[in-house]
Design a protein around this motif. Sequence first.
Motif, PDB file in Angstrom:
ATOM      1  N   ASP A 193      -8.615   5.044   1.719  1.00 51.12           N
ATOM      2  CA  ASP A 193      -8.786   3.727   1.109  1.00 51.12           C
ATOM      3  C   ASP A 193     -10.118   3.154   1.592  1.00 51.12           C
ATOM      4  N   LEU A 227       0.858  -1.174   0.000  1.00 49.95           N
ATOM      5  CA  LEU A 227       0.000   0.000   0.000  1.00 49.95           C
ATOM      6  C   LEU A 227       0.899   1.229   0.000  1.00 49.95           C
ATOM      7  N   PHE A 233      -4.348  10.344   2.914  1.00 50.57           N
ATOM      8  CA  PHE A 233      -4.470   8.914   2.610  1.00 50.57           C
ATOM      9  C   PHE A 233      -5.894   8.390   2.857  1.00 50.57           C
ATOM     10  N   ALA A 235       2.258   8.380  -6.561  1.00 47.59           N
ATOM     11  CA  ALA A 235       1.581   7.479  -5.634  1.00 47.59           C
ATOM     12  C   ALA A 235       0.532   6.645  -6.351  1.00 47.59           C
ATOM     13  N   CYS A 264       0.829  12.926  -5.997  1.00 49.86           N
ATOM     14  CA  CYS A 264      -0.343  12.095  -6.316  1.00 49.86           C
ATOM     15  C   CYS A 264      -0.124  11.291  -7.586  1.00 49.86           C
ATOM     16  N   THR A 317       2.531   4.884  -0.345  1.00 47.68           N
ATOM     17  CA  THR A 317       2.163   6.268  -0.079  1.00 47.68           C
ATOM     18  C   THR A 317       3.275   7.191  -0.550  1.00 47.68           C
ATOM     19  N   ASP A 318       2.877   8.380  -1.006  1.00 47.83           N
ATOM     20  CA  ASP A 318       3.864   9.338  -1.478  1.00 47.83           C
ATOM     21  C   ASP A 318       3.228  10.718  -1.500  1.00 47.83           C
ATOM     22  N   SER A 319       4.038  11.752  -1.476  1.00 44.28           N
ATOM     23  CA  SER A 319       3.519  13.119  -1.475  1.00 44.28           C
ATOM     24  C   SER A 319       3.180  13.631  -2.873  1.00 44.28           C
ATOM     25  N   ASP A 366      -6.607   6.597  -2.505  1.00 39.27           N
ATOM     26  CA  ASP A 366      -5.817   7.822  -2.664  1.00 39.27           C
ATOM     27  C   ASP A 366      -4.591   7.664  -1.772  1.00 39.27           C
ATOM     28  N   PRO A 367      -3.436   7.234  -2.348  1.00 43.45           N
ATOM     29  CA  PRO A 367      -2.261   6.960  -1.523  1.00 43.45           C
ATOM     30  C   PRO A 367      -1.392   8.173  -1.257  1.00 43.45           C
ATOM     31  N   GLY A 368      -1.959   9.359  -1.390  1.00 38.55           N
ATOM     32  CA  GLY A 368      -1.208  10.569  -1.069  1.00 38.55           C
ATOM     33  C   GLY A 368      -0.973  10.686   0.419  1.00 38.55           C
ATOM     34  N   GLU A 369       0.181  11.222   0.790  1.00 43.56           N
ATOM     35  CA  GLU A 369       0.537  11.285   2.204  1.00 43.56           C
ATOM     36  C   GLU A 369      -0.307  12.288   2.988  1.00 43.56           C
TER      37      GLU A 369
END
Length: 343
Positions: free
Chosen positions: A143, A6, A141, A15, A12, A8-10, A135-138
């Motif tokens: 899900d 899963l 986040f 990510a 979009c 995550t990253d800043s 949405d794996p944005g930091e």
Amino acid sequence: MTQAPLFTDSSCYHAAFAALLHAAEPHADPFLVLGNNAATAARLADDGLLRFSDPLEPLTSTFARHGYALHRHPVTTPEEWQGALEALRCGTAIAVAADAFHLPHYWVGHRTSHALHVVVLQDYDETSGTVRLLDPGEVVFFDERVPAEQLTPAMCEGQAGQAWMRLVAHPDREPARPDAGSLLDLSRALSGTGTDKGTGTGTAWLSGTGLVQALHDDLDTYLDAVGNRPRGADGTQQDWGLGPWLLLGLWWYHHTLRWLAGHLGTLAADGTLAGRADLVEAVDRASRDLLVVRNLMMRLGVMPADDKRSATFRGQLRPRLGLALENLNTAGTSLATLAEETR
């Protein structure tokens, strides 16, 4: 950043596409694929000032170099959005570039800005009419399952450049490893003279050093554009002028360099580019310095002209640009040397 399933990253874009890559091939390393890119996506317009393309252009080329096809489907009508829903019904995971103004979970931009935000959709449930939104944005986040119809305004209202994308791996794909040609392309993209045409897009983009030099040469013009940029929800991302696009373009390029540092660091760790800590550090420092430049410009854009801090903030810009230029040149030279050694 993390390379857990899963992701995550800043950024979009990174990510979401890392999550999409994981859905297509769970064992693929997102750094080795998405990080193999040094394109600024910037060019000089007829007025001599910077303009940025959507980062989807260089990322599509990056996927192609690794044996993946990223298919983009623009959405301007509900009928075009049905194509995305059909793909979901068939079990395909997709990424969508949606209007953040209409994304309830994305509190950063909800009801405040018509900027694009990229998320992943999968696991459509016909009975409930819901879909998993990742949405794996930091920052936010998210899900959870949401009603598919809840996404219709974000994809179909206005003309913000909305699209849905699917990733297809070529059946005969083999892992791409750095060769002389690819290393030289990265070198030219970082510190080439003039423009870099090794992007696979048919367009000419400025090298990293060209971008930094352009900022340095017209810094006052760019500061004025940032300071006079419109605020709030007026217009879509497609309508933005120089100031907003400059801040967004620098944000994208910061992440491009950050991911390139991760890519090179992964290759150094597995022995492919052993002993190149200096190269990784130079790319990483350039990434950080450009982020500082962007953030200083944002601060100056909202700071009154008579603020006592203004001169101090302005005084930091050119030295930081100089450091970024130095590190981009160092990284480009190092990659060119590696390319010669690899021949």
